[in-house]
Write an enzyme that holds these catalytic residues in place. Sequence first.
Site, PDB file in Angstrom:
ATOM      1  N   SER A   1       0.837  -1.192   0.000  1.00  0.00           N
ATOM      2  CA  SER A   1       0.000   0.000   0.000  1.00  0.00           C
ATOM      3  C   SER A   1       0.869   1.238   0.000  1.00  0.00           C
ATOM      4  O   SER A   1       1.885   1.297   0.690  1.00  0.00           O
ATOM      5  CB  SER A   1      -0.923  -0.036   1.222  1.00  0.00           C
ATOM      6  OG  SER A   1      -0.778   1.131   1.989  1.00  0.00           O
ATOM      7  N   LYS A   2       0.454   2.199  -0.813  1.00  0.00           N
ATOM      8  CA  LYS A   2       1.236   3.433  -0.924  1.00  0.00           C
ATOM      9  C   LYS A   2       1.354   4.131   0.417  1.00  0.00           C
ATOM     10  O   LYS A   2       2.311   4.824   0.682  1.00  0.00           O
ATOM     11  CB  LYS A   2       0.560   4.383  -1.916  1.00  0.00           C
ATOM     12  CG  LYS A   2       0.767   3.955  -3.337  1.00  0.00           C
ATOM     13  CD  LYS A   2       0.119   4.918  -4.306  1.00  0.00           C
ATOM     14  CE  LYS A   2       0.006   4.234  -5.652  1.00  0.00           C
ATOM     15  NZ  LYS A   2      -0.799   4.923  -6.616  1.00  0.00           N
ATOM     16  N   ARG A   3       0.339   3.966   1.228  1.00  0.00           N
ATOM     17  CA  ARG A   3       0.361   4.685   2.495  1.00  0.00           C
ATOM     18  C   ARG A   3       1.232   4.000   3.534  1.00  0.00           C
ATOM     19  O   ARG A   3       1.965   4.643   4.258  1.00  0.00           O
ATOM     20  CB  ARG A   3      -1.060   4.890   3.027  1.00  0.00           C
ATOM     21  CG  ARG A   3      -1.588   6.286   2.692  1.00  0.00           C
ATOM     22  CD  ARG A   3      -3.040   6.459   3.056  1.00  0.00           C
ATOM     23  NE  ARG A   3      -3.905   5.685   2.172  1.00  0.00           N
ATOM     24  CZ  ARG A   3      -4.668   4.681   2.576  1.00  0.00           C
ATOM     25  NH1 ARG A   3      -4.689   4.337   3.859  1.00  0.00           N
ATOM     26  NH2 ARG A   3      -5.421   4.023   1.731  1.00  0.00           N
ATOM     27  N   ARG A   4       1.155   2.675   3.592  1.00  0.00           N
ATOM     28  CA  ARG A   4       1.892   1.965   4.648  1.00  0.00           C
ATOM     29  C   ARG A   4       3.307   1.575   4.275  1.00  0.00           C
ATOM     30  O   ARG A   4       4.183   1.499   5.118  1.00  0.00           O
ATOM     31  CB  ARG A   4       1.134   0.683   5.018  1.00  0.00           C
ATOM     32  CG  ARG A   4       0.107   0.808   6.091  1.00  0.00           C
ATOM     33  CD  ARG A   4      -0.240  -0.588   6.603  1.00  0.00           C
ATOM     34  NE  ARG A   4      -0.218  -1.565   5.526  1.00  0.00           N
ATOM     35  CZ  ARG A   4      -1.278  -1.911   4.807  1.00  0.00           C
ATOM     36  NH1 ARG A   4      -2.440  -1.388   5.092  1.00  0.00           N
ATOM     37  NH2 ARG A   4      -1.193  -2.791   3.831  1.00  0.00           N
ATOM     38  N   ASP A   5       3.521   1.244   3.010  1.00  0.00           N
ATOM     39  CA  ASP A   5       4.798   0.636   2.647  1.00  0.00           C
ATOM     40  C   ASP A   5       5.630   1.573   1.771  1.00  0.00           C
ATOM     41  O   ASP A   5       5.080   2.359   1.021  1.00  0.00           O
ATOM     42  CB  ASP A   5       4.526  -0.668   1.880  1.00  0.00           C
ATOM     43  CG  ASP A   5       3.618  -1.614   2.671  1.00  0.00           C
ATOM     44  OD1 ASP A   5       3.992  -1.958   3.793  1.00  0.00           O
ATOM     45  OD2 ASP A   5       2.529  -1.967   2.167  1.00  0.00           O
TER      46      ASP A   5
END
Length: 473
Positions: free
Chosen positions: A236-240
């Site tokens: 995920s762009k947000r988490r990783d």
Amino acid sequence: MTGRPRLRFAPSPTGHLHVGSARSALFNWLYARQAGGTFILRIEDTDQERSRPELVEAITSGMSWLGLDWDEGPYLQSQRGELHRAAADRLVAAGHAYWCDCTREQIEARTKGSATPGYDRHCRDRGLGPGPGRALRFRVPQEGTTVVADVVRGEPAFENSKIEDFVILKSNGAPVFILANVVDDVDMAVTHVVRGEDHLPNTPKYLLLWRALEGGPEPVFAHLPLLVNERRQKLSKRRDPVFVERYREEGYLPEAMVNYLALLGWSPPDGREILTRDELVAAFRLEDVVSSPAFFDVKKLRHFDGEHIRALPVDEFVERARPWLVAPAAPWPPDRFDEAAFRRMAPLVQERVFVLSEVPAMVDFLFLEDPVIDARAWERRVERGQSAPELLDAAMAAYDAAPTWEASPLHQVTAQLAEEHGLGLAKAQFPIRVAVTGRDVGPPLFESLEVLGRERTLERLRVARARLAPSPR
Ligand code: GLU
Ligand code: ZN
């Protein structure tokens, strides 16, 4: 297949170069290079709302950094609208497409509660012509199955009756992604479509369009496995940390990145892990790509990076590290950097870093006026360290008297004074290392002292000693 293979990377410029996209680009590139084929870059920017022109440059610069050079392009899909509309006209003329004036609300009202979701083929035989508010739909055959020849996944078959008559031109006349995608692949005579598995569900539509357009020999597909994080979730762009740019900024080597990306879903039969670019080109086989999700493991990438750093000739390492040693990245004033001193330390530093951005911390003691003392290391290794005041006193005396200022005699005298204090050499080094470099990790101590010089070493020992309470004698 006859002739040379033609492959393409077709990113949509809706974000920076994602590691998943970079992996797709790489697999296409590896195949093209190995087979002496052509690697095409095509920017799929038909989605006007989500595409951002400045991201094209971000994508091409990421690819250039990785060394994924393309032979044709970048083509901009948005400039090929004529071709896409002409193809749509051909499809209408041949009876493969029809106009539809249904609104979304009308379709929803008619299909509410029906078992097959999606468009109900209402306008299939109404014989409408083009007009404002009318979309063009593809006439999907209602019988049979469409089989995808996929090197990775065998031959997944899709029942045509479950595929809706999908839109190919929107009611504003704009070609839909799948039309542009297929028309361009036909036009560019693409022989292999290597892309993420998220595109597999659209592939039967792709093939139906290809056939209706009489596109010639159909491409071979390879749908690459999903990339997942340590929780087995889609990245995920947000988490990783998913953007190639970030690894570039952190000082990863492009060859390590390429090596690591290549192993996301593929591995050579002999199980080798660390491979050069040329070795990858030679060993890569689409047939060896697996379908199960690939874990994108930053720790492993870091390990790969360390391996590639250690494989560099020292001079090359110095060149690669340079951006981190000069302004604005370097933590010392520009005029204090001493290239010769760095070169002397370079082989030792090269053994110890995993990414280039770690290089300054290994050598900052040389180029800063005073070392930045790490508070934890000071407390643990000096204040609470065993016999630290005595060791510092003894080291000052011994180093002052050392006949030559070189690593090996310094090693010897330090080993001796460690013994006198009933300590192992490793333990005895800690207060000296922290006093002189500010840290309790770093390149080998005696080489560091040699390069730092006698005066500066003694001065730092004195300063550290003064910071400590006087030792009971
Ligand atoms: N533009 C599509 C994407 O970025 C790629 C389509 C394809 O490779 O066929 O996901
Ligand atoms: Zn309709």
